[in-house]
Design an enzyme around this catalytic site. Sequence first.
Site, PDB file in Angstrom:
ATOM      1  CG  ASP A  82     -10.684 -16.653  11.877  1.00  0.00           C
ATOM      2  OD1 ASP A  82      -9.741 -17.327  12.317  1.00  0.00           O
ATOM      3  OD2 ASP A  82     -11.379 -15.905  12.592  1.00  0.00           O
ATOM      4  CB  CYS A 102     -11.846  -0.410  18.557  1.00  0.00           C
ATOM      5  SG  CYS A 102     -12.450   1.215  18.993  1.00  0.00           S
ATOM      6  CB  VAL A 160      -0.945   0.007   1.239  1.00  0.00           C
ATOM      7  CG1 VAL A 160      -1.592   1.380   1.432  1.00  0.00           C
ATOM      8  CG2 VAL A 160      -2.014  -1.069   1.099  1.00  0.00           C
ATOM      9  CG  MET A 212      -6.800 -19.898  16.928  1.00  0.00           C
ATOM     10  SD  MET A 212      -5.791 -18.427  16.752  1.00  0.00           S
ATOM     11  CE  MET A 212      -5.909 -17.770  18.406  1.00  0.00           C
ATOM     12  CB  THR A 250       0.764 -46.727  15.724  1.00  0.00           C
ATOM     13  OG1 THR A 250       1.117 -45.750  14.755  1.00  0.00           O
ATOM     14  CG2 THR A 250       1.233 -48.104  15.307  1.00  0.00           C
TER      15      THR A 250
HETATM   16  N1  LIG Z   1     -20.795  -3.962  13.241  1.00  0.00           N
HETATM   17  C1  LIG Z   1     -19.717  -3.224  13.502  1.00  0.00           C
HETATM   18  N2  LIG Z   1     -19.802  -1.875  13.513  1.00  0.00           N
HETATM   19  C2  LIG Z   1     -18.731  -1.100  13.765  1.00  0.00           C
HETATM   20  N3  LIG Z   1     -17.495  -1.597  14.017  1.00  0.00           N
HETATM   21  C3  LIG Z   1     -17.344  -2.928  14.024  1.00  0.00           C
HETATM   22  C4  LIG Z   1     -18.443  -3.815  13.769  1.00  0.00           C
HETATM   23  N4  LIG Z   1     -17.983  -5.088  13.851  1.00  0.00           N
HETATM   24  C5  LIG Z   1     -16.677  -4.994  14.156  1.00  0.00           C
HETATM   25  N5  LIG Z   1     -16.281  -3.710  14.244  1.00  0.00           N
HETATM   26  C6  LIG Z   1     -14.935  -3.202  14.541  1.00  0.00           C
HETATM   27  O1  LIG Z   1     -13.957  -4.049  13.969  1.00  0.00           O
HETATM   28  C7  LIG Z   1     -13.115  -4.570  14.991  1.00  0.00           C
HETATM   29  C8  LIG Z   1     -12.587  -5.910  14.611  1.00  0.00           C
HETATM   30  O2  LIG Z   1     -13.667  -6.825  14.462  1.00  0.00           O
HETATM   31  P1  LIG Z   1     -13.489  -8.368  14.907  1.00  0.00           P
HETATM   32  O3  LIG Z   1     -13.041  -8.420  16.316  1.00  0.00           O
HETATM   33  O4  LIG Z   1     -14.753  -9.054  14.546  1.00  0.00           O
HETATM   34  O5  LIG Z   1     -12.258  -8.879  14.046  1.00  0.00           O
HETATM   35  P2  LIG Z   1     -12.119  -9.175  12.501  1.00  0.00           P
HETATM   36  O6  LIG Z   1     -11.872  -7.920  11.766  1.00  0.00           O
HETATM   37  O7  LIG Z   1     -13.267  -9.999  12.039  1.00  0.00           O
HETATM   38  O8  LIG Z   1     -10.759 -10.007  12.488  1.00  0.00           O
HETATM   39  P3  LIG Z   1     -10.482 -11.494  13.038  1.00  0.00           P
HETATM   40  O9  LIG Z   1     -11.782 -12.222  13.063  1.00  0.00           O
HETATM   41  O10 LIG Z   1      -9.506 -12.022  12.075  1.00  0.00           O
HETATM   42  O11 LIG Z   1      -9.875 -11.323  14.386  1.00  0.00           O
HETATM   43  C9  LIG Z   1     -13.995  -4.544  16.234  1.00  0.00           C
HETATM   44  O12 LIG Z   1     -13.254  -4.568  17.424  1.00  0.00           O
HETATM   45  C10 LIG Z   1     -14.698  -3.207  16.056  1.00  0.00           C
HETATM   46  O13 LIG Z   1     -13.842  -2.142  16.349  1.00  0.00           O
HETATM   47  O1  LIG Z   2      -6.630 -13.096  20.123  1.00  0.00           O
HETATM   48  P1  LIG Z   2      -8.079 -13.007  20.457  1.00  0.00           P
HETATM   49  O2  LIG Z   2      -8.568 -11.614  20.510  1.00  0.00           O
HETATM   50  O3  LIG Z   2      -8.396 -13.840  21.636  1.00  0.00           O
HETATM   51  O4  LIG Z   2      -8.890 -13.643  19.263  1.00  0.00           O
HETATM   52  C1  LIG Z   2      -8.858 -14.978  18.919  1.00  0.00           C
HETATM   53  C2  LIG Z   2      -9.637 -15.139  17.646  1.00  0.00           C
HETATM   54  O5  LIG Z   2      -9.003 -14.391  16.639  1.00  0.00           O
HETATM   55  C3  LIG Z   2      -8.720 -15.226  15.551  1.00  0.00           C
HETATM   56  O6  LIG Z   2      -7.417 -15.700  15.753  1.00  0.00           O
HETATM   57  C4  LIG Z   2      -8.756 -14.491  14.269  1.00  0.00           C
HETATM   58  O7  LIG Z   2      -7.905 -13.417  14.343  1.00  0.00           O
HETATM   59  C5  LIG Z   2      -9.717 -16.368  15.666  1.00  0.00           C
HETATM   60  O8  LIG Z   2      -9.322 -17.479  14.938  1.00  0.00           O
HETATM   61  C6  LIG Z   2      -9.740 -16.544  17.151  1.00  0.00           C
HETATM   62  O9  LIG Z   2     -10.929 -17.108  17.581  1.00  0.00           O
HETATM   63 MG   LIG Z   3     -13.569 -12.097  12.036  1.00  0.00          MG
END
Ligand SMILES: Nc1ncnc2c1ncn2[C@@H]1O[C@H](COP(=O)(O)OP(=O)(O)OP(=O)(O)O)[C@@H](O)[C@H]1O
Ligand SMILES: O=P(O)(O)OC[C@H]1O[C@](O)(CO)[C@@H](O)[C@@H]1O
Ligand SMILES: [Mg+2]
EC number: 2.7.1.11
Length: 329
Positions: free
Chosen positions: A135, A80, A30, A177, A222
């Site tokens: 994931d 967050c 980026v 995971m 085994t």
């Molecule tokens: N519906 C939502 N509206 C606003 N912000 C959101 C929403 N869902 C998630 N977020 C923001 O995105 C952040 C990351 O989301 P989440 O914890 O689901 O991880 P992810 O991006 O799916 O990554 P991973 O699953 O790989 O850990 C949340 O902590 C929050 O700040």
């Molecule tokens: O490190 P944390 O916040 O416990 O989150 C663990 C989760 O995050 C992931 O590693 C994806 O980032 C999932 O596979 C797992 O369930």
């Molecule tokens: Mg996720």
Amino acid sequence: MEANTKTIKSLGVLCSGGDSPGMNSAVRSVVRTAIGLGIEVYGIYKGYSGLLEGNIHKLSLSSVGNIIQRGGTILDTSRCEEFHTPGIRQEAAHILSRKHIDGLVVIGGNGSFAGAMTLHQEHDIPIIGIPGTIDNDISGTEYTIGFNTAVQTAVNAVDNIRDTASAHARTFLVEVMGRRSSFIALQVGICTGAEHVVLSNQAIDYEKIVNDINKGTARGKTSSIIIVAEGEKSGLSYEIKDTLMTQYDLSVHACVLGHIQRGGRPTALDRLIASQMGYAAVQALHQGLRCHVTAFNKGEIEMVPLSECIRGKTESTEAQLELIRALAI
Ligand SMILES: Nc1ncnc2c1ncn2[C@@H]1O[C@H](COP(=O)(O)OP(=O)(O)OP(=O)(O)O)[C@@H](O)[C@H]1O
Ligand SMILES: O=P(O)(O)OC[C@H]1O[C@](O)(CO)[C@@H](O)[C@@H]1O
Ligand SMILES: [Mg+2]
């Protein structure tokens, strides 16, 4: 709200959610692509939390030197909770405007994309998402950066467990995971010759597990490896172990692989796709796309509307389970 057609002169890049190997390769791509196009780039540190704190710093070509091979993310990341609140997202939009940041590249998972989508809808901020999660559970894209590395790490660990399981004629439950998803479990199951895979968030068929273990023992195997996809929280494999020992009189060991799967040097595949996606993300913003994801489908990067990438991916588990069953005969 009118479409935002302003030329992008300055963009911010952040990582959000769980880190994934290859995020650094994407950040590098980026930054280098943007600077090459004459666009200023700002690193937003610690995801949406860092955005709200104004933890934002200009990046140069050398800021991203020597990181393509490093796990984690030099930008740090966060989950967050506050970002779910509209007023908080308004603050985030003000901060971006005060810093004269015209667009965002968000590297993260399905949750991070849901946050990005609302930020775009409410404040017309141009956003391109780069799928980055171990994931591989984002709809609209067949691949997410980090999945291949996580699977490889888990496969290496299960190979080690298989050695000792075989030496002692033991059965191991190995928990991998993948919050609420079974993609890691299924690939690891295939690649390690597992006897059985327990899918995420599905009723556990103990009779089937016992049957698969006994069938193998009867024909002289085994060791047995059962891969368990974590569900909402890690530790499910200990519960399964207890049930197998107390109700089925089986001797089993359990091992939760945990966060070792999230760290480490990205594989060549993750570096390659991350580099391609970083480049495509900046080109897309430069060319006027405003709410898209650099998806990987049918072997190519394509721009897919962000709205199609915020649902969980529907799991097509049957073909992979069938393969596991056929080869564990
Ligand atoms: N519906 C939502 N509206 C606003 N912000 C959101 C929403 N869902 C998630 N977020 C923001 O995105 C952040 C990351 O989301 P989440 O914890 O689901 O991880 P992810 O991006 O799916 O990554 P991973 O699953 O790989 O850990 C949340 O902590 C929050 O700040
Ligand atoms: O490190 P944390 O916040 O416990 O989150 C663990 C989760 O995050 C992931 O590693 C994806 O980032 C999932 O596979 C797992 O369930
Ligand atoms: Mg996720």
